[in-house]
Scaffold this motif. Structure first.
Motif, PDB file in Angstrom:
ATOM      1  N   ILE A 220       0.860  -1.137  -0.158  1.00  0.00           N
ATOM      2  CA  ILE A 220      -0.121   0.050  -0.143  1.00  0.00           C
ATOM      3  C   ILE A 220       0.740   1.161  -0.016  1.00  0.00           C
ATOM      4  CG2 ILE A 220      -1.616   1.300   1.359  1.00  0.00           C
ATOM      5  CD1 ILE A 220      -2.703  -1.364   2.466  1.00  0.00           C
ATOM      6  N   VAL A 223       2.971   1.383  -3.782  1.00  0.00           N
ATOM      7  CA  VAL A 223       2.199   1.717  -5.053  1.00  0.00           C
ATOM      8  C   VAL A 223       2.183   3.001  -5.602  1.00  0.00           C
ATOM      9  CG1 VAL A 223      -0.118   1.573  -6.135  1.00  0.00           C
ATOM     10  CG2 VAL A 223       0.730  -0.323  -4.847  1.00  0.00           C
ATOM     11  N   ARG A 224       2.461   3.286  -6.760  1.00  0.00           N
ATOM     12  CA  ARG A 224       2.675   4.452  -7.251  1.00  0.00           C
ATOM     13  C   ARG A 224       3.761   5.512  -6.777  1.00  0.00           C
ATOM     14  NH1 ARG A 224      -1.764   7.548  -6.261  1.00  0.00           N
ATOM     15  NH2 ARG A 224      -3.092   5.745  -5.447  1.00  0.00           N
ATOM     16  N   ARG A 225       4.582   4.889  -6.082  1.00  0.00           N
ATOM     17  CA  ARG A 225       5.797   5.526  -5.461  1.00  0.00           C
ATOM     18  C   ARG A 225       6.895   5.211  -6.110  1.00  0.00           C
ATOM     19  NH1 ARG A 225       3.556   6.617  -0.226  1.00  0.00           N
ATOM     20  NH2 ARG A 225       2.060   8.222  -0.422  1.00  0.00           N
TER      21      ARG A 225
END
Lengths: 504, 150
Positions: A220, A223-225
Motif C-alpha cells: 500500500i 504503489v505509485r511511489r
C-alpha cells in the motif's frame, strides 16, 4: 561428538541434492527480492513461508535462511546503482556506493561488495560454529526463571533499539504478546479471545500476521511511489568490475574490522545487520586518514559495512539456535518455522537435531559460495530487473500472499486474517507504530507465558524469586537499564529538538 | 502541515488505551484470573491489557506536549488492495483458482488510478498460469482451477 564429525555430518546434509536445490532457490529468490525496492526481507520471507510448509524442517530452514542472507547481497546492488536501498541493512552502502557508480566505478563497487559480503559471511559462520555449541552446553542448565528474563531482555531490546519512539516499541511488544494469547490456553485448556470461533482455536496464524503486517502494508505504501530508475548497463560488464591495486590495498583492513563488528552486533538482541553496517561505517570514517573522501565514493565505506552486515546475518543465528531466543523479527520467523515443523527450539536443538543444526550451518557456506558465483555473472540480470515497473510487480506479490495464506489449511478464513492484519499494519504505518516488535512479541508470547507461569509456580507466587537468582537478577537489571536509558535519551533528544526549534 | 499538538500520536495513544482496556476488561469478565502461584487463563491477558492501556496513556500525553505533523493517509490504494484480498478470499472456494486470481488482480490493478482493460487481462492470465505452475503443478496443492460451488 567432536567438531569435525559434526561438520562432516552438516556437510553431508547440506549437500543432499534436495537441500542443495532449496538452498539455491532460497539465495536466488533472496537476491531477487533484495534487488527489487519495495519488498523487504520480512515481507519476502512471510510471502514464501507457506511454501516451506510442504518441505521437511531442514530444507525449509535452509531455504528461509538463504532468502535472508541472499537479500543482503541483492540489496547492495540497488543501493549502488540507484541509490535506493533494496533492504534496510544496505542503506549505508548508498553513501559511498552510489557516488562510486556516478564516477563510473559502479562495476568495481558491485564486485567489491560481493567479495566483502562473502568474506564477512564466512567470518560470521566461523563465529557461529565456535559459539553456538558452547552456549547451548551451558544453557541446558538454566531454568524457566532465567528463560523468562532472557526473553524479556530480547523483547525490550528489540523495542527500544529502534529508530522511533521506545514507548511505541514497547506498546507493540505488548500488543504482540496479547495477540499471542488468542486461542486455547496451553495450561488450562480455556479458550481465550476466540469469541466462539472454531478457526481461532489454534490461535492466529503467524503466516497471516507477518504477511498482513509487512507484505500488504508495504504494497500500500509503495504503489505509485516506486519508479524504475535509469541504470547504466555498462556498469555490469566484466571490464568495468576490475578493481585497481589501490582499491584492494584500501579494502583489506575494513574487511576484517567490518566482519568483527558485524559478528558482535549480529549476536546481540535487538541489534542486527543494519546497526552493524552503520557502526562499521562510522568506525571506518573515524579511523581513516582521509575522512574527507567518505560520502564521495570511498571504497572503505562500501566494503566495511557490507562485510559487517553479512557477518551479522550469520551470527544472528547464535541466540536463535543455541537458546531458542530470536534477537530480531526475521529470526522470530525462523523460530516460527521450526515450531510449525514440531521442533522445539532451545539448547537441546543441537543435540537432538544435529543433522538439522549442522546441515543448516554448512548450507550457509554453500549458499554464500553460490551467491558469489551467482552474483558476479548475473549482475547484468539484476540490473535489468531494476527496470521492471512496480505496477507489474505488486499484483503478483498480492496473489502470492493470498494463495500462500489459503494453502496452509485450505481455509478462506486465513485469507481474511491476512486482510485484518493488513488493515492493522497500514494503520500502524500511519500512526508510526513499529511492526517488528509486534511480530517478536507474537512469536515469543506463548514461550514467555509458559516460562513465567512455571517460574511463578516454583517461586510459590513470590516475585522476589527472580531477584534472588543472580543470573536472572542481572538480566532483569540490564532490561530495566535499557528501558530507563531509552526513555532518558528520548527526553534528551526532545529537549535538543526544542532548542533547535527555538533557534530558528 | 505542522500542528500545535501531535494529533497522530494522540490518536494512536487513545486507540491503544481503548484496545488495552477492552482486552483487560474482557479477560476479567470471562476468564479465571487465579492467584500468582497458580495463574488462571485470564491473568496474563488482563495484565497485558493494563500494560497496553498504560503505554497508550503515555503516548497520548506525550503527544499533547509536542508539535506534530498530520501524516498523509492514502484512501484509494488501501481500498483497492484490501478489496483485492477480500475478493480472493470470497471467490477461491466457490469458483476456484483462476477466477479468484483474475478477479483479485483486476481489483488490485485499480490502485494504479488508470483503467487499462487489456493490460489487466493479460497480466491476469499470466499470473493465473504462474500461480497454477507454482502452487498446483510445482508444490502439488489440491486447489481446483475452476469450479462452481454455490
Amino acid at each position: 561428538m567432536d567438531i569435525f564429525a559434526s561438520l562432516a555430518l552438516g556437510l553431508g546434509t547440506a549437500l543432499a541434492p534436495h537441500n542443495l536445490l532449496y538452498c539455491f532457490l532460497g539465495v536466488f529468490l533472496g537476491t531477487l527480492i533484495g534487488v527489487i525496492p519495495g519488498i523487504g526481507v520480512l515481507a519476502a520471507i512471510s510471502m514464501l513461508f507457506p511454501i516451506t510448509f510442504h518441505l521437511d524442517a531442514t530444507a525449509a530452514l535452509i531455504m528461509l535462511a538463504g532468502i535472508w542472507y541472499g537479500t543482503t547481497y541483492g540489496g547492495s546492488t540497488a543501493s549502488i546503482l540507484l541509490n535506493i536501498p533494496g533492504s534496510p541493512s544496505s542503506a549505508v552502502t548508498c553513501l559511498d556506493g552510489y557516488p562510486m557508480a556516478r564516477q563510473g566505478r559502479g562495476g568495481v563497487a558491485l564486485l567489491m561488495t560481493t567479495l566483502a559480503s562473502f568474506f564477512g559471511a564466512s567470518i560470521g559462520i566461523v563465529v557461529l560454529i565456535s559459539f553456538s555449541p558452547l552456549i547451548a552446553k551451558y544453557a541446558i542448565y538454566i531454568s524457566s526463571a532465567e528463560y523468562f528474563a532472557l526473553m524479556l531482555l530480547g523483547l525490550v531490546a528489540a523495542a527500544t533499539i529502534t529508530n522511533g519512539s521506545a514507548i511505541k516499541g514497547l506498546a507493540m511488544v505488548v500488543l504482540g504478546l496479547l495477540l499471542a494469547t488468542v486461542g486455547m490456553d496451553s495450561q488450562s485448556g480455556a479458550q481465550r479471545f476466540t469469541f466462539g470461533n472454531l478457526e481461532l482455536m489454534d490461535g492466529l496464524s503467524i503466516v497471516a500476521l507477518a504477511m498482513g503486517l509487512f507484505g500488504v502494508a508495504e504494497i500500500i505504501t509503495s504503489v505509485r511511489r516506486i519508479h524504475p530508475g535509469d541504470v547504466d548497463p555498462k556498469d555490469a560488464t566484466w571490464a568495468a568490475m576490475k578493481p585497481t591495486r589501490d582499491d584492494v590495498r584500501r579494502s583489506w583492513v575494513p574487511l576484517f574490522r567490518g566482519a568483527g563488528i558485524g559478528s558482535f552486533f549480529g549476536a546481540m538482541p535487538g541489534t542486527g545487520p543494519s546497526l552493524a553496517a552503520f557502526m562499521s561505517y562510522a568506525v571506518e570514517h573515524r579511523m581513516s586518514r582521509t575522512p574527507e573522501r567518505f560520502g564521495k565514493g570511498a571504497i572503505e565505506g562500501v566494503v566495511g559495512p557490507e562485510s559487517a552486515n553479512n557477518a551479522a546475518d550469520q551470527t544472528a543465528f547464535i541466540p536463535t539456535l543455541s537458546l531458542g531466543i530470536p534477537g530480531s523479527p526475521t529470526m522470530a520467523l525462523m523460530l516460527g518455522a521450526l515450531m510449525i515443523h514440531g521442533i522445539n527450539p532451545g539448547p537441546n536443538l543441537i543435540s537432538e537435531q544435529p543433522a538439522l543444526f549442522w546441515g543448516l550451518i554448512m548450507s550457509f557456506w554453500i549458499g554464500n559460495l553460490m551467491l558469489l558465483l551467482l552474483n558476479i555473472p548475473l549482475i547484468g540480470l539484476w540490473v535489468r530487473l531494476l527496470m521492471v515497473p512496480y505496477r507489474m510487480m505488486y499484483p503478483a506479490i498480492l496473489m502470492f500472499i493470498c494463495i500462500g495464506a489459503y494453502s496452509v489449511r485450505y481455509s478462506p478464513f486465513d485469507v481474511f486474517t491476512v486482510l485484518g492484519f493488513g488493515v492493522l499494519g497500514y494503520m500502524m504505518r500511519v500512526f508510526a507504530l513499529p511492526p517488528a516488535p509486534l511480530l517478536l512479541g507474537f512469536v515469543l508470547g506463548p514461550l514467555v507465558e509458559t516460562h513465567f507461569r512455571r517460574a511463578m509456580i516454583m517461586a510459590r507466587g513470590d516475585a522476589m524469586y527472580f531477584l534472588e537468582r543472580p543470573f536472572t537478577a542481572t538480566v532483569l537489571a540490564l532490561t530495566v537499564t535499557m528501558v530507563v536509558w531509552s526513555i532518558w535519551s528520548g527526553l534528551r533528544r526532545r529537549a535538543h529538538d526544542k532548542a533547535r526549534l527555538l533557534d530558528q | 502541515m505542522v500542528t500545535k499538538r501531535d494529533y497522530r500520536d494522540m490518536t494512536a495513544g487513545a486507540l491503544l488505551l481503548l484496545l488495552g482496556a477492552a482486552a483487560a476488561w474482557y479477560a476479567l469478565e470471562n476468564y479465571r484470573i487465579g492467584t500468582f502461584t497458580r495463574m488462571g487463563a485470564g491473568m496474563l491477558p488482563m495484565a497485558l491489557g493494563i500494560m497496553l492501556a498504560g503505554l497508550g496513556v503515555v503516548v497520548l500525553v506525550a503527544g499533547w506536549f509536542r508539535k506534530g505533523v498530520i501524516p498523509e493517509v492514502r484512501v484509494l490504494t488501501p481500498i483497492c488492495i484490501f478489496s483485492s484480498i477480500a475478493v480472493f478470499g470470497m471467490m477461491i472456494q466457490p469458483f476456484g483458482l483462476l477466477p479468484a486470481v483474475m478477479a483479485s488482480t483486476t481489483v488490485a490493478s485499480l490502485a494504479e488510478k488508470e483503467f487499462r482493460p487489456l493490460r489487466i487481462l493479460v497480466s491476469g492470465v499470466i499470473l493465473s498460469v504462474v500461480a497454477w505452475g507454482i502452487f498446483v503443478f510445482g508444490i502439488g496443492l489440491s486447489i481446483p482451477l475452476a469450479t462452481w460451488k454455490l
